[in-house]
Design a protein around this motif. Structure first.
Motif, PDB file in Angstrom:
ATOM      1  N   HIS A 110       6.553  11.724   1.707  1.00  0.00           N
ATOM      2  CA  HIS A 110       6.818  11.893   3.137  1.00  0.00           C
ATOM      3  C   HIS A 110       5.611  11.446   3.960  1.00  0.00           C
ATOM      4  O   HIS A 110       5.758  10.737   4.968  1.00  0.00           O
ATOM      5  CB  HIS A 110       7.166  13.354   3.432  1.00  0.00           C
ATOM      6  N   ASP A 111       4.417  11.856   3.542  1.00  0.00           N
ATOM      7  CA  ASP A 111       3.201  11.470   4.263  1.00  0.00           C
ATOM      8  C   ASP A 111       2.991   9.957   4.229  1.00  0.00           C
ATOM      9  O   ASP A 111       2.606   9.351   5.236  1.00  0.00           O
ATOM     10  CB  ASP A 111       1.984  12.178   3.673  1.00  0.00           C
ATOM     11  N   ALA A 112       3.247   9.336   3.074  1.00  0.00           N
ATOM     12  CA  ALA A 112       3.096   7.881   2.957  1.00  0.00           C
ATOM     13  C   ALA A 112       4.092   7.170   3.869  1.00  0.00           C
ATOM     14  O   ALA A 112       3.742   6.180   4.534  1.00  0.00           O
ATOM     15  CB  ALA A 112       3.300   7.439   1.510  1.00  0.00           C
ATOM     16  N   LEU A 113       5.317   7.662   3.927  1.00  0.00           N
ATOM     17  CA  LEU A 113       6.334   7.052   4.787  1.00  0.00           C
ATOM     18  C   LEU A 113       5.960   7.230   6.257  1.00  0.00           C
ATOM     19  O   LEU A 113       6.100   6.302   7.062  1.00  0.00           O
ATOM     20  CB  LEU A 113       7.707   7.662   4.489  1.00  0.00           C
ATOM     21  N   GLU A 161       0.839  -1.201   0.000  1.00  0.00           N
ATOM     22  CA  GLU A 161       0.000   0.000   0.000  1.00  0.00           C
ATOM     23  C   GLU A 161       0.875   1.252   0.000  1.00  0.00           C
ATOM     24  O   GLU A 161       0.558   2.240  -0.668  1.00  0.00           O
ATOM     25  CB  GLU A 161      -0.935   0.000   1.210  1.00  0.00           C
ATOM     26  N   TYR A 162       1.966   1.217   0.750  1.00  0.00           N
ATOM     27  CA  TYR A 162       2.922   2.330   0.739  1.00  0.00           C
ATOM     28  C   TYR A 162       3.488   2.513  -0.667  1.00  0.00           C
ATOM     29  O   TYR A 162       3.558   3.628  -1.177  1.00  0.00           O
ATOM     30  CB  TYR A 162       4.041   2.059   1.752  1.00  0.00           C
ATOM     31  N   ASP A 163       3.866   1.414  -1.308  1.00  0.00           N
ATOM     32  CA  ASP A 163       4.451   1.467  -2.650  1.00  0.00           C
ATOM     33  C   ASP A 163       3.481   2.089  -3.657  1.00  0.00           C
ATOM     34  O   ASP A 163       3.908   2.790  -4.570  1.00  0.00           O
ATOM     35  CB  ASP A 163       4.855   0.061  -3.090  1.00  0.00           C
ATOM     36  N   ASP A 164       2.191   1.865  -3.472  1.00  0.00           N
ATOM     37  CA  ASP A 164       1.190   2.452  -4.366  1.00  0.00           C
ATOM     38  C   ASP A 164       1.157   3.978  -4.274  1.00  0.00           C
ATOM     39  O   ASP A 164       0.742   4.644  -5.214  1.00  0.00           O
ATOM     40  CB  ASP A 164      -0.213   1.915  -4.043  1.00  0.00           C
ATOM     41  N   GLN A 165       1.578   4.531  -3.146  1.00  0.00           N
ATOM     42  CA  GLN A 165       1.490   5.971  -2.910  1.00  0.00           C
ATOM     43  C   GLN A 165       2.772   6.715  -3.246  1.00  0.00           C
ATOM     44  O   GLN A 165       2.792   7.944  -3.238  1.00  0.00           O
ATOM     45  CB  GLN A 165       1.145   6.227  -1.444  1.00  0.00           C
ATOM     46  N   VAL A 166       3.856   6.001  -3.545  1.00  0.00           N
ATOM     47  CA  VAL A 166       5.165   6.620  -3.747  1.00  0.00           C
ATOM     48  C   VAL A 166       5.429   6.808  -5.238  1.00  0.00           C
ATOM     49  O   VAL A 166       5.256   5.880  -6.023  1.00  0.00           O
ATOM     50  CB  VAL A 166       6.266   5.740  -3.123  1.00  0.00           C
ATOM     51  N   PRO A 167       5.873   8.015  -5.644  1.00  0.00           N
ATOM     52  CA  PRO A 167       6.201   8.240  -7.054  1.00  0.00           C
ATOM     53  C   PRO A 167       7.482   7.514  -7.449  1.00  0.00           C
ATOM     54  O   PRO A 167       8.254   7.096  -6.590  1.00  0.00           O
ATOM     55  CB  PRO A 167       6.379   9.756  -7.140  1.00  0.00           C
ATOM     56  N   GLY A 219      16.034   1.524   4.699  1.00  0.00           N
ATOM     57  CA  GLY A 219      16.343   1.690   3.277  1.00  0.00           C
ATOM     58  C   GLY A 219      15.389   2.648   2.592  1.00  0.00           C
ATOM     59  O   GLY A 219      15.792   3.480   1.783  1.00  0.00           O
ATOM     60  N   THR A 220      14.113   2.543   2.926  1.00  0.00           N
ATOM     61  CA  THR A 220      13.103   3.405   2.333  1.00  0.00           C
ATOM     62  C   THR A 220      13.292   4.859   2.762  1.00  0.00           C
ATOM     63  O   THR A 220      13.199   5.770   1.941  1.00  0.00           O
ATOM     64  CB  THR A 220      11.698   2.911   2.730  1.00  0.00           C
ATOM     65  N   ALA A 221      13.574   5.065   4.049  1.00  0.00           N
ATOM     66  CA  ALA A 221      13.801   6.429   4.532  1.00  0.00           C
ATOM     67  C   ALA A 221      15.059   7.022   3.893  1.00  0.00           C
ATOM     68  O   ALA A 221      15.072   8.192   3.509  1.00  0.00           O
ATOM     69  CB  ALA A 221      13.925   6.435   6.053  1.00  0.00           C
ATOM     70  N   ALA A 222      16.111   6.214   3.751  1.00  0.00           N
ATOM     71  CA  ALA A 222      17.335   6.699   3.106  1.00  0.00           C
ATOM     72  C   ALA A 222      17.054   7.066   1.654  1.00  0.00           C
ATOM     73  O   ALA A 222      17.569   8.075   1.152  1.00  0.00           O
ATOM     74  CB  ALA A 222      18.434   5.647   3.200  1.00  0.00           C
ATOM     75  N   ASP A 223      16.241   6.271   0.980  1.00  0.00           N
ATOM     76  CA  ASP A 223      15.870   6.551  -0.414  1.00  0.00           C
ATOM     77  C   ASP A 223      15.111   7.872  -0.511  1.00  0.00           C
ATOM     78  O   ASP A 223      15.400   8.708  -1.366  1.00  0.00           O
ATOM     79  CB  ASP A 223      15.024   5.401  -0.950  1.00  0.00           C
ATOM     80  N   TYR A 224      14.152   8.077   0.391  1.00  0.00           N
ATOM     81  CA  TYR A 224      13.397   9.329   0.405  1.00  0.00           C
ATOM     82  C   TYR A 224      14.338  10.517   0.614  1.00  0.00           C
ATOM     83  O   TYR A 224      14.283  11.503  -0.117  1.00  0.00           O
ATOM     84  CB  TYR A 224      12.317   9.302   1.494  1.00  0.00           C
ATOM     85  N   GLU A 275       4.774  15.997  -4.788  1.00  0.00           N
ATOM     86  CA  GLU A 275       4.982  14.547  -4.788  1.00  0.00           C
ATOM     87  C   GLU A 275       5.909  14.117  -3.654  1.00  0.00           C
ATOM     88  O   GLU A 275       5.692  13.073  -3.033  1.00  0.00           O
ATOM     89  CB  GLU A 275       5.513  14.104  -6.147  1.00  0.00           C
ATOM     90  N   LEU A 276       6.922  14.914  -3.367  1.00  0.00           N
ATOM     91  CA  LEU A 276       7.785  14.609  -2.228  1.00  0.00           C
ATOM     92  C   LEU A 276       7.001  14.697  -0.921  1.00  0.00           C
ATOM     93  O   LEU A 276       7.224  13.894  -0.002  1.00  0.00           O
ATOM     94  CB  LEU A 276       8.984  15.561  -2.180  1.00  0.00           C
ATOM     95  N   THR A 277       6.083  15.643  -0.847  1.00  0.00           N
ATOM     96  CA  THR A 277       5.238  15.748   0.343  1.00  0.00           C
ATOM     97  C   THR A 277       4.367  14.507   0.479  1.00  0.00           C
ATOM     98  O   THR A 277       4.222  13.954   1.586  1.00  0.00           O
ATOM     99  CB  THR A 277       4.364  17.018   0.277  1.00  0.00           C
ATOM    100  N   ARG A 278       3.786  14.041  -0.630  1.00  0.00           N
ATOM    101  CA  ARG A 278       2.988  12.808  -0.587  1.00  0.00           C
ATOM    102  C   ARG A 278       3.846  11.624  -0.160  1.00  0.00           C
ATOM    103  O   ARG A 278       3.406  10.762   0.611  1.00  0.00           O
ATOM    104  CB  ARG A 278       2.353  12.533  -1.953  1.00  0.00           C
TER     105      ARG A 278
END
Length: 149
Positions: free
Chosen positions: A70-73, A32-38, A102-107, A65-68
């Motif tokens: 961040h919100d998804a994370l 579900e998180y992956d669906d929300q990330v660009p 890993g996901t936070a580092a990617d963001y 998109e970065l805000t979205r």
């Protein structure tokens, strides 16, 4: 056995032995998180500035998109499906912790790249390399800036 979707394969390609695998609810939350990330490629400097007549508008769109992202994370970090069901006092299992780090580092890497692109554009620099080099952290004991790996 359930596998992650193709968009998550790069993120999930590492294996750690003797660690509990992701549970079904954890996989659901992560997907579900992956669906929300660009798409992360979307934030590279060349991609940001390519094929647009409205550069400022493109930057605003990427900021949204970065805000979205961040919100998804943030929602993922508080998702009750990721709660550790093991015996230890950690809030997340080792597999989930590794994924979240890993996901936070990617963001953060993509946000840093976006901020760099905006700075280069806003200052009207002719060569992106004319802006000071990227740094990762400050080492006070050695009195030096640590460069990216």
């Amino acid at each position: 056995m359930r596998y992650f979707r193709e968009s998550m394969q790069r993120t999930m390609s590492l294996c750690q032995y003797n660690v509990r695998a992701f549970t079904g609810p954890e996989i659901d939350a992560i997907e579900e998180y992956d669906d929300q990330v660009p798409d992360p490629v979307y934030f590279e400097l060349e991609t940001l500035l390519a094929d647009t007549d409205d550069t400022a508008g493109a930057f605003r769109q990427r900021a949204e998109e970065l805000t979205r992202w961040h919100d998804a994370l943030t929602r993922l970090l508080t998702d009750p499906r990721l709660k550790n069901t093991g015996d230890d006092d950690e809030p997340y299992s080792p597999a989930v912790r590794r994924f979240l780090k890993g996901t936070a580092a990617d963001y953060h890497r993509h946000r840093h790249g976006y901020e760099y692109a905006v700075t280069v554009w806003a200052l009207g620099l002719q060569a992106p390399t004319s802006y000071p080099p990227e740094t990762r952290s400050l080492h006070l004991a050695r009195r030096e800036l640590m460069l990216w790996d």
